[in-house]
Scaffold this motif. Structure first.
Motif, mmCIF file in Angstrom:
data_model
loop_
_atom_site.group_PDB
_atom_site.id
_atom_site.type_symbol
_atom_site.label_atom_id
_atom_site.label_comp_id
_atom_site.label_asym_id
_atom_site.label_seq_id
_atom_site.Cartn_x
_atom_site.Cartn_y
_atom_site.Cartn_z
ATOM 1 N N ASP A 170 0.836 -1.205 0.000
ATOM 2 C CA ASP A 170 0.000 0.000 0.000
ATOM 3 C C ASP A 170 0.870 1.255 0.000
ATOM 4 O OD1 ASP A 170 -2.344 -1.452 0.039
ATOM 5 O OD2 ASP A 170 -2.771 -1.113 2.165
ATOM 6 N N LEU A 171 1.936 1.225 0.808
ATOM 7 C CA LEU A 171 2.818 2.386 0.895
ATOM 8 C C LEU A 171 3.515 2.657 -0.437
ATOM 9 C CD1 LEU A 171 4.433 1.766 4.408
ATOM 10 C CD2 LEU A 171 2.694 3.461 3.820
ATOM 11 N N LEU A 172 3.909 1.581 -1.124
ATOM 12 C CA LEU A 172 4.541 1.750 -2.434
ATOM 13 C C LEU A 172 3.566 2.378 -3.429
ATOM 14 C CD1 LEU A 172 6.439 -1.659 -2.772
ATOM 15 C CD2 LEU A 172 7.485 0.593 -2.445
ATOM 16 N N VAL A 173 2.328 1.884 -3.428
ATOM 17 C CA VAL A 173 1.324 2.406 -4.352
ATOM 18 C C VAL A 173 1.056 3.879 -4.067
ATOM 19 C CG1 VAL A 173 -1.088 2.216 -5.091
ATOM 20 C CG2 VAL A 173 0.268 0.152 -4.709
ATOM 21 N N ALA A 174 0.921 4.210 -2.777
ATOM 22 C CA ALA A 174 0.671 5.602 -2.405
ATOM 23 C C ALA A 174 1.841 6.493 -2.822
ATOM 24 C CB ALA A 174 0.429 5.708 -0.902
ATOM 25 N N ALA A 175 3.071 5.993 -2.640
ATOM 26 C CA ALA A 175 4.253 6.770 -3.025
ATOM 27 C C ALA A 175 4.318 6.984 -4.525
ATOM 28 C CB ALA A 175 5.525 6.065 -2.542
ATOM 29 N N ALA A 176 3.709 6.061 -5.281
ATOM 30 C CA ALA A 176 3.698 6.183 -6.742
ATOM 31 C C ALA A 176 2.507 6.992 -7.239
ATOM 32 C CB ALA A 176 3.673 4.795 -7.374
ATOM 33 N N GLY A 177 1.698 7.516 -6.294
ATOM 34 C CA GLY A 177 0.556 8.332 -6.679
ATOM 35 C C GLY A 177 -0.695 7.543 -7.001
ATOM 36 N N GLY A 178 -0.733 6.267 -6.586
ATOM 37 C CA GLY A 178 -1.907 5.431 -6.819
ATOM 38 C C GLY A 178 -2.815 5.360 -5.611
ATOM 39 N N ASP A 179 -3.889 4.605 -5.758
ATOM 40 C CA ASP A 179 -4.881 4.444 -4.691
ATOM 41 C C ASP A 179 -4.781 3.031 -4.123
ATOM 42 O OD1 ASP A 179 -7.041 4.259 -3.024
ATOM 43 O OD2 ASP A 179 -8.551 4.753 -4.532
ATOM 44 N N PRO A 180 -4.223 2.865 -2.910
ATOM 45 C CA PRO A 180 -4.048 1.529 -2.329
ATOM 46 C C PRO A 180 -5.351 0.752 -2.156
ATOM 47 C CG PRO A 180 -2.753 3.157 -1.134
ATOM 48 C CD PRO A 180 -3.636 3.922 -2.065
ATOM 49 N N SER A 181 -6.470 1.455 -1.990
ATOM 50 C CA SER A 181 -7.745 0.771 -1.756
ATOM 51 C C SER A 181 -8.230 -0.010 -2.979
ATOM 52 C CB SER A 181 -8.814 1.775 -1.331
ATOM 53 O OG SER A 181 -9.157 2.651 -2.390
ATOM 54 N N THR A 182 -7.627 0.230 -4.137
ATOM 55 C CA THR A 182 -8.070 -0.451 -5.356
ATOM 56 C C THR A 182 -7.276 -1.717 -5.663
ATOM 57 O OG1 THR A 182 -6.552 0.778 -6.812
ATOM 58 C CG2 THR A 182 -8.700 1.787 -6.337
ATOM 59 N N ILE A 183 -6.246 -1.997 -4.889
ATOM 60 C CA ILE A 183 -5.357 -3.118 -5.205
ATOM 61 C C ILE A 183 -6.071 -4.458 -5.019
ATOM 62 C CG2 ILE A 183 -3.165 -4.238 -4.672
ATOM 63 C CD1 ILE A 183 -2.966 -1.476 -5.995
ATOM 64 N N ASN A 184 -5.864 -5.355 -5.959
ATOM 65 C CA ASN A 184 -6.465 -6.686 -5.935
ATOM 66 C C ASN A 184 -5.500 -7.671 -5.268
ATOM 67 O OD1 ASN A 184 -7.935 -9.026 -6.449
ATOM 68 N ND2 ASN A 184 -7.151 -9.218 -8.540
ATOM 69 N N TYR A 185 -5.575 -7.734 -3.934
ATOM 70 C CA TYR A 185 -4.673 -8.624 -3.202
ATOM 71 C C TYR A 185 -5.190 -10.055 -3.216
ATOM 72 C CZ TYR A 185 -2.143 -4.603 -1.318
ATOM 73 O OH TYR A 185 -1.385 -3.479 -1.184
ATOM 74 N N VAL A 186 -4.272 -10.978 -3.401
ATOM 75 C CA VAL A 186 -4.561 -12.398 -3.281
ATOM 76 C C VAL A 186 -3.806 -12.884 -2.047
ATOM 77 C CG1 VAL A 186 -4.436 -14.660 -4.371
ATOM 78 C CG2 VAL A 186 -4.755 -12.601 -5.783
ATOM 79 N N PRO A 187 -4.497 -13.137 -0.927
ATOM 80 C CA PRO A 187 -3.806 -13.494 0.319
ATOM 81 C C PRO A 187 -3.339 -14.938 0.337
ATOM 82 C CG PRO A 187 -6.168 -13.468 0.674
ATOM 83 C CD PRO A 187 -5.951 -13.014 -0.743
ATOM 84 N N PHE A 188 -2.193 -15.161 0.954
ATOM 85 C CA PHE A 188 -1.645 -16.500 1.127
ATOM 86 C C PHE A 188 -1.267 -16.690 2.592
ATOM 87 C CE2 PHE A 188 -1.049 -15.610 -3.341
ATOM 88 C CZ PHE A 188 -1.373 -16.815 -3.942
ATOM 89 N N GLU A 189 -1.372 -17.927 3.051
ATOM 90 C CA GLU A 189 -1.068 -18.239 4.442
ATOM 91 C C GLU A 189 0.430 -18.271 4.716
ATOM 92 O OE1 GLU A 189 -1.968 -18.907 8.391
ATOM 93 O OE2 GLU A 189 -3.329 -18.434 6.758
ATOM 94 N N GLY A 190 1.210 -18.523 3.669
ATOM 95 C CA GLY A 190 2.641 -18.580 3.879
ATOM 96 C C GLY A 190 3.418 -18.463 2.581
ATOM 97 N N GLY A 191 4.732 -18.324 2.727
ATOM 98 C CA GLY A 191 5.585 -18.139 1.581
ATOM 99 C C GLY A 191 5.611 -19.320 0.635
ATOM 100 N N GLY A 192 5.425 -20.544 1.163
ATOM 101 C CA GLY A 192 5.417 -21.719 0.316
ATOM 102 C C GLY A 192 4.276 -21.686 -0.683
#
Length: 322
Positions: A170-192
């Motif tokens: 979110d911080l990266l998107v905001a720093a780039a002038g984007g809207d973090p609330s629009t990001i399509n996150y795909v959550p994962f339980e772990g790195g594997g």
């Protein structure tokens, strides 16, 4: 709420935790007198898993603990489900230790868990590690600028991120002038799981802790597009976000906790053992390999850090909005 939602699961897994049936607290001079279960509240390959197994490896190789330290994975809610188990079923026990991180605070403040660090016995902070944005083989993205342009142009672009890893993106998107609330996150339980999704092309980009993907990055399987550190990490030729015009630096802390009302002699034992561990050659080798920055902390200093960090996270989440 999380408590009612977890009720059936916790009842079904009670035998696995051993909390209800474990022995009474041992006498100080005898501790530990039997196995101590070391738990990662996430899947194999996750940051939790990597951390707890690193701790066990160092403690055993350095012969700092002479009882078995069985490791179990108890995924669910990035640690939230096992945290509930610790609070509700393990009170006062001395044979349960688990790993935690910034996710404990994120989960509580976002309403994903009714419990937080004040509900358990915080033993020690071990280290911090930086976040990194990675992509798979054949990706069209060559740097963070490419990724930011893509998500601003098309919010449907899927970004792999555990719930606690979404804030740095979110911080990266905001720093780039984007809207973090629009990001399509795909959550994962772990790195594997996340790494598998990257390999399979299910997601084009992910953000995670560097230790979860460092081997794949070094082998060339994944490409690290940017690390959220102040300077480039040693022995890893990855540009920082700052170098790419995004003034974002952020790291994640990890540490160990025990059940509420864990006996003080057990807490003192683990703090002493861990203090010796982080100075050992085995831990230093593991830390260098995984790009952990050892930041060992206990007692009042650790409690102050926790309180200040919780407040910082709360402020950041409020500023980010719903």
């Amino acid at each position: 709420m999380i408590k009612s939602a977890l009720g059936a699961l916790l009842a079904a897994t009670l035998v696995l935790t051993g909390c209800q049936d474990s022995k009474p607290a041992a006498a100080t001079q005898d501790y530990p007198s039997g196995p101590v279960t070391m738990t990662a509240g996430a899947n194999p390959g996750s940051g939790f898993d990597i951390t707890i197994r690193a701790v066990v490896e160092a403690l055993q190789k350095e012969r700092l603990v002479d009882v078995p330290l069985p490791v179990q994975n108890r995924p669910g809610g990035i640690g939230a489900q096992f945290l509930a188990t610790m609070v509700e079923q393990c009170r006062g026990k001395d044979d349960q230790v688990s790993v935690t991180s910034l996710s404990m605070m994120m989960n509580e403040l976002r309403g994903l868990s009714e419990y937080g660090y004040t509900d358990v016995t915080m033993i020690a902070r071990l280290m911090t590690e930086y976040y990194v944005v990675v992509t798979g083989a054949g990706s069209p993205y060559k740097n963070l600028t490419d990724v930011m342009a893509a998500v601003k142009a098309d919010p449907a672009v899927p970004i792999g991120a555990a719930t606690d890893d979404q804030a740095p993106f979110d911080l990266l998107v905001a720093a780039a002038g984007g809207d973090p609330s629009t990001i399509n996150y795909v959550p994962f339980e772990g790195g594997g799981d996340q790494s598998t999704a990257l390999r399979n092309g299910e997601i084009p980009v992910a953000i995670t802790g560097i230790s979860e993907v460092v081997d794949q990055v070094k082998s060339g399987e994944f490409t690290a597009l940017g690390v959220l550190s102040e300077e480039r990490l040693p022995n890893l030729d990855v540009p920082t976000a700052r170098e790419q015009g995004l003034d974002v630096t952020l790291s994640n802390w990890r540490g160990l906790y025990g059940p509420p009302d864990m006996p003080q002699f057990a807490v003192a034992y683990w703090q002493t053992a861990l203090g010796e561990m982080v100075r050992s050659p085995t831990w230093q080798q593991i830390a260098a390999r995984s790009h952990f920055t050892t930041t060992f902390m206990t007692g009042d200093e650790f409690q102050t850090f926790l309180a200040e960090t919780q407040e910082d996270v709360k402020t950041a989440l409020e500023e980010a909005g719903p």
